[in-house]
Scaffold this motif. Structure first.
Motif, mmCIF file in Angstrom:
data_model
loop_
_atom_site.group_PDB
_atom_site.id
_atom_site.type_symbol
_atom_site.label_atom_id
_atom_site.label_comp_id
_atom_site.label_asym_id
_atom_site.label_seq_id
_atom_site.Cartn_x
_atom_site.Cartn_y
_atom_site.Cartn_z
ATOM 1 N N ASN A 185 47.625 26.388 48.089
ATOM 2 C CA ASN A 185 46.559 26.978 47.285
ATOM 3 C C ASN A 185 46.015 28.261 47.915
ATOM 4 N N PHE A 230 47.420 35.521 47.047
ATOM 5 C CA PHE A 230 48.445 36.297 46.326
ATOM 6 C C PHE A 230 47.835 36.976 45.113
ATOM 7 N N ILE A 231 47.075 36.173 44.333
ATOM 8 C CA ILE A 231 46.456 36.716 43.116
ATOM 9 C C ILE A 231 45.466 37.828 43.477
ATOM 10 N N PRO A 263 46.215 31.606 36.786
ATOM 11 C CA PRO A 263 46.465 32.913 37.416
ATOM 12 C C PRO A 263 46.138 34.091 36.502
ATOM 13 N N ILE A 264 46.165 33.854 35.182
ATOM 14 C CA ILE A 264 45.921 34.968 34.261
ATOM 15 C C ILE A 264 44.425 35.234 34.106
ATOM 16 N N LEU A 301 48.370 30.885 46.949
ATOM 17 C CA LEU A 301 48.211 31.223 45.532
ATOM 18 C C LEU A 301 47.013 32.142 45.304
ATOM 19 N N LYS A 343 39.368 24.269 39.628
ATOM 20 C CA LYS A 343 40.795 24.100 39.899
ATOM 21 C C LYS A 343 41.363 23.162 38.847
ATOM 22 N N PRO A 344 42.587 23.214 38.398
ATOM 23 C CA PRO A 344 43.511 24.258 38.862
ATOM 24 C C PRO A 344 43.188 25.617 38.241
ATOM 25 N N ILE A 345 43.347 26.624 39.056
ATOM 26 C CA ILE A 345 43.017 27.959 38.552
ATOM 27 C C ILE A 345 44.161 28.492 37.688
#
Lengths: 123, 559
Positions: free
Chosen positions: A13, A19-20, A108-109, A16, A104-106
Motif C-alpha cells: 500500500n 506511486f500515485i 487510483p483515479i 501504491l 481504503k481501498p483507494i
C-alpha cells in the motif's frame, strides 16, 4: 514540489500511494510506523501527511495527537486513511485534529482529487 | 325513753331506728307483730311504733293485743305505714286505741314532732284508751278483714305478676347462658359452685349444684384438694378484678386448650359476692392457628428457597452478562480487525490493476487489458462481499455509522446512472429515472445509495429484456423510491424469503446468479436504521417492483 509524508505499515500500500503521489507531481517521504512518522513530521517539515489509522506500534489517533501537539506542525493538513470507519471513529478523528480522510481501498483515479480537495489545492 | 318499733322490712326498720336514735330515743326493733308483743312483755317500752302489714302477726292484731293487755294497754301506740291509705283503715286503727296513724312518706322533723306530741299527751294523761275491748266491734273487723283480703289478693296478684316477669327474665337469662358455646359457672367466695350452664353440665355431668360443691373438688381431674394454680376466679374473688388465663384443662374428659375469664359480681355496696367464670374451648382455634403458623413457615421456607434460587440465577446471569460483554468486545475487535485485514490486500490489488489499466506504467495489449479488467472486477466483487458482511456485522453489533447529512437525491440518481448505464446497455435494457427536479433530504447518502444499488443491481441481473424504471415520489414527511423491472418476477411462495439473509431464490431454468444473497437483507436492515420501510410486489414472469421509503429527516443511531 510539495512534500508528502506517508505513514503506512503495509509495504504494498505504501508503494501504491507513493506511486500515485509521485506520478501526480509530489515528492514523498515514508514512515513505516507511528514513532517514525512523528519523528519525520517534525524533522522533515512535509507539506501534508497521509496517515494510516491502523499501525503496528501505536494507535493512529495517538500519532495524530502527537503531531498536533508539536508546535512546528500546527497548520499542516493531515489526511487519515481508514478501512471503513466504525460508528464514532470519524468524530474521534476529527476531534483529534485530522483535516480529512479517505477510505481504503483507494481508487487510483479519484484519490488524487480527494487529496487535493483536503489540502486546499486547485483541482 | 325507749321506743319499740315493728316493721318486717329491714331497710325501713334501720331508717326508723336511726331517725329516732338521732332525737335521743333508745330503740328496740322487731320484724313482726308477735316478736314485738313478746319483746314488749319482756321489757315494756315507753312507746310502740308499728307497721301494719307484717308476716305472722299484723299491726292491727298487735295493737289489739297490746290494748287488751292490762300491763301494756297504757303504752302509746302509733301506726306508721304506707300500706293502707284507705280512710277506713285509719278509723279502725284509732278505734283499736292507737294514738296516731302516720302515712309514709313524711318529713323527718314532722315525724319526730308527732312522736313528741304523743309523749306529751301521755305525760299529761290525755292518752285515749279504749274503754271496752275491741272484740265488741266485730263489724269493724269484718270490714277490715274484707278490705285486707282484697288488698292481699291485689298484692298477691301483683307479686304473681312480678314473679312471672322474674321467671320470664330468669328463663331468658338461662336460655342465653345455656345456648352459648362457653362454659359458664357462678362461684361463691368460698369457691362453691352455685350455678352451671348447659355447656358446663355437658362437660361435668356428675356435678350437683344443689350440694354447693367446692369447685376444684369437682372440676379438677382427678378431683383435687387445692385451688388450681392458674385459677383466675380465685384472684377475682380476692381482688375484685377481671382475670383471664389461657391454659390446658380437662373438659368432658378430654384435654383442651381453654381460655378462662372470671369477672366479679357485686352487691349494692360494692362487695364481691360471687364470680362468673367463663370457659372457652379454643382447641380448634389453637389448632387452626398452629396450622396457619405451619403453613406460614412452609411458605417462608419456599420463599427462602426460591430467593436462593433467584440469587443463584442472578449471579449466573451476571456472570453470563460479563461473558457476553467480553464476547461483544471481542466481536467489535474482530470486525475492526477484519475490516482492516481483508481490505489491505484488496487496496493494492484494485489500486495497481487500476494504475496498469490506466496505462500510467506503459502500454498493455487488448488481451492483457481484458484479463486485467476481469481481475479488477473480481476484486471489486470480493470487496463488495466483504463490505456487505462487515456492514451486517456492524449493524448487528450496533456499531454502524450512518453519516446522516443533507444531500440532493438527483445527484445520487446521477451517480447510480453512471454506475449502471454500462451494465444496462450491455443487456440492451432501458434505464430510466422519474423524479422531481430538485429534492434534498437529510439522511445517509452513502446508505441510501447502497440500498438503491442493491435494488438496481438485482433488477438488471434478473431482467433480460425491457426496461428498468427508477422513480422518486415525495410524500408529506417521506420520500418513496421504487425500482421496477420487466424481469422474471418472483413466485408468490418465495415472496416471504426475499428479505432474509443468504436466501437467494433459485430458478431451475436459470444459471446460478452471481451475488452474495445478502443484498436485500442488508437493504432491509439499512432502511430500518434510517427509519423507513421496504417492500416488494411482483408477478411471476412479468416483473417486480421494490419500493423503499425514507423519512425526510433521519436521525443518526446512537450506539
Amino acid at each position: 514540489m510539495k512534500k508528502a509524508l506517508v505513514i503506512e505499515d503495509n509495504e504494498d500500500n505504501m508503494k501504491l500511494i507513493t506511486f500515485i503521489l509521485e506520478k501526480n507531481g509530489y515528492s514523498t517521504i515514508r514512515a513505516e510506523n507511528g514513532k517514525m512518522g512523528i519523528e519525520l513530521a517534525t524533522k522533515e517539515r512535509p507539506d501534508f501527511i497521509i496517515l494510516d489509522i491502523q499501525l503496528p506500534d501505536m494507535d493512529g489517533i495517538e500519532v495524530l495527537r502527537e503531531i498536533r501537539r508539536s508546535k512546528i506542525n500546527v497548520e499542516i493538513p493531515i489526511i487519515a486513511m481508514t478501512s471503513y470507519a466504525m460508528s464514532g471513529d470519524r468524530e474521534k478523528l476529527l476531534a483529534a485534529g485530522c483535516s480529512g480522510y479517505i477510505e481504503k481501498p483507494i481508487d487510483p483515479i479519484t484519490v488524487i482529487s480527494q487529496i487535493k480537495e483536503i489540502i486546499g489545492e486547485e483541482l | 325513753m325507749k321506743i319499740l318499733i315493728a316493721d318486717d322490712i329491714e331497710d325501713a326498720r334501720i331508717i326508723l331506728k336511726k331517725t329516732l336514735e338521732s332525737d335521743g330515743y333508745s330503740v328496740e326493733a322487731a320484724s313482726n307483730g308477735s316478736e314485738a308483743l313478746r319483746m314488749a312483755k319482756e321489757s315494756p317500752p315507753d312507746m310502740i311504733v308499728s307497721d301494719i302489714l307484717m308476716p305472722e302477726m299484723d299491726g292491727f292484731e298487735l295493737c289489739r293485743l297490746v290494748k287488751e293487755d292490762k300491763q301494756l294497754r297504757k303504752i302509746p301506740f302509733i301506726f306508721y305505714t304506707a300500706t293502707y291509705v284507705d280512710p277506713k283503715d285509719e278509723r279502725l286503727a284509732i278505734s283499736l286505741g292507737a294514738s296516731r296513724y302516720i302515712l309514709k312518706p313524711i318529713e323527718r322533723a314532722e315525724f319526730l314532732n308527732i312522736i313528741k306530741e304523743v309523749i306529751q299527751e301521755y305525760k299529761e294523761k290525755k292518752l285515749v284508751i279504749p274503754e271496752k275491748p275491741v272484740e265488741g266491734k266485730p263489724e269493724l273487723f269484718r270490714m277490715y278483714e274484707k278490705s285486707l283480703r282484697e288488698k292481699l289478693d291485689k298484692k298477691v296478684k301483683e307479686l304473681e305478676k312480678g314473679n312471672r316477669a322474674l321467671r320470664e327474665s330468669e328463663a331468658r337469662f338461662k336460655s342465653v347462658i345455656d345456648n352459648v358455646e362457653f362454659g359458664v359457672s357462678l362461684i361463691s367466695p368460698a369457691m362453691e359452685v352455685l350455678l352451671l350452664n348447659r355447656q358446663m353440665k355437658k362437660w361435668f355431668p356428675d356435678v350437683d349444684v344443689s350440694q354447693k360443691p367446692i369447685c376444684y373438688k369437682v372440676f379438677q381431674t382427678p378431683p383435687g384438694n387445692e385451688i388450681c394454680s392458674y385459677c383466675p376466679t380465685h384472684k377475682t374473688l380476692s381482688d375484685g378484678n377481671v382475670h383471664e388465663v389461657f391454659t390446658d384443662t380437662t373438659l368432658g374428659q378430654k384435654i383442651k386448650h381453654s381460655r378462662i375469664i372470671s369477672s366479679p359480681i357485686r352487691d349494692e355496696k360494692g362487695k364481691v359476692t360471687a364470680a362468673v367464670e367463663i370457659i372457652e374451648d379454643i382447641t380448634n382455634r389453637k389448632q387452626a392457628e398452629k396450622e396457619l403458623k405451619k403453613l406460614r413457615e412452609h411458605l417462608e421456607e419456599l420463599v427462602k428457597a426460591r430467593t436462593g434460587e433467584l440469587q443463584k440465577k442472578t449471579a449466573e446471569l451476571e456472570r453470563a452478562n460479563i461473558q457476553l460483554k467480553e464476547l461483544d468486545r471481542l466481536k467489535s475487535m474482530f470486525i475492526a480487525s477484519m475490516s482492516h485485514e481483508l481490505r489491505t490486500p484488496l487496496n493494492s490489488i484494485i489500486g495497481f490493476t487500476g494504475i496498469i489499466l490506466q496505462g500510467v506504467t506503459g502500454d498493455i495489449n487488448e488481451e492483457q487489458k481484458k484479463q486485467l479488467t476481469m481481475v479488477k472486477n473480481s476484486a471489486n466483487h470480493l470487496l463488495e462481499l466483504i463490505n456487505d458482511i462487515i456492514d451486517l456485522s456492524k449493524i448487528e453489533a450496533g456499531m454502524i455509522e450512518l453519516f446522516i447529512d443533507k444531500f440532493d437525491l438527483s445527484s445520487l440518481m446521477k451517480e447510480v446512472n453512471d454506475s449502471f448505464k454500462v451494465a444496462a446497455a450491455e443487456k440492451d435494457l432501458n434505464l430510466t429515472f422519474k423524479m422531481p427536479k430538485r429534492l434534498s433530504i437529510k439522511s445517509s447518502k452513502r446508505r441510501t445509495k447502497k440500498i438503491l444499488e442493491n435494488l438496481v443491481n438485482n433488477a438488471i441481473k434478473f431482467t433480460d429484456r425491457g426496461e428498468i424504471e427508477i422513480k422518486v415520489v415525495k410524500e408529506d414527511r417521506s420520500v418513496e423510491i421504487s425500482v421496477r423491472d420487466t424481469g422474471i418476477g418472483i413466485k408468490k411462495e418465495d415472496m416471504d424469503k426475499l428479505f432474509k439473509a443468504f436466501s437467494q431464490i433459485r430458478d431451475e431454468g436459470r444459471q446460478f446468479q452471481e451475488g452474495t444473497g445478502l443484498g436485500l437483507y442488508l437493504s432491509k436492515k439499512l432502511t430500518d436504521l434510517l427509519g423507513g420501510e421496504i417492500r416488494a410486489e411482483s408477478e411471476f414472469g412479468k416483473g417486480s417492483e421494490f419500493t423503499f421509503t425514507l423519512p425526510l429527516e433521519s436521525k443518526e443511531v446512537s450506539t
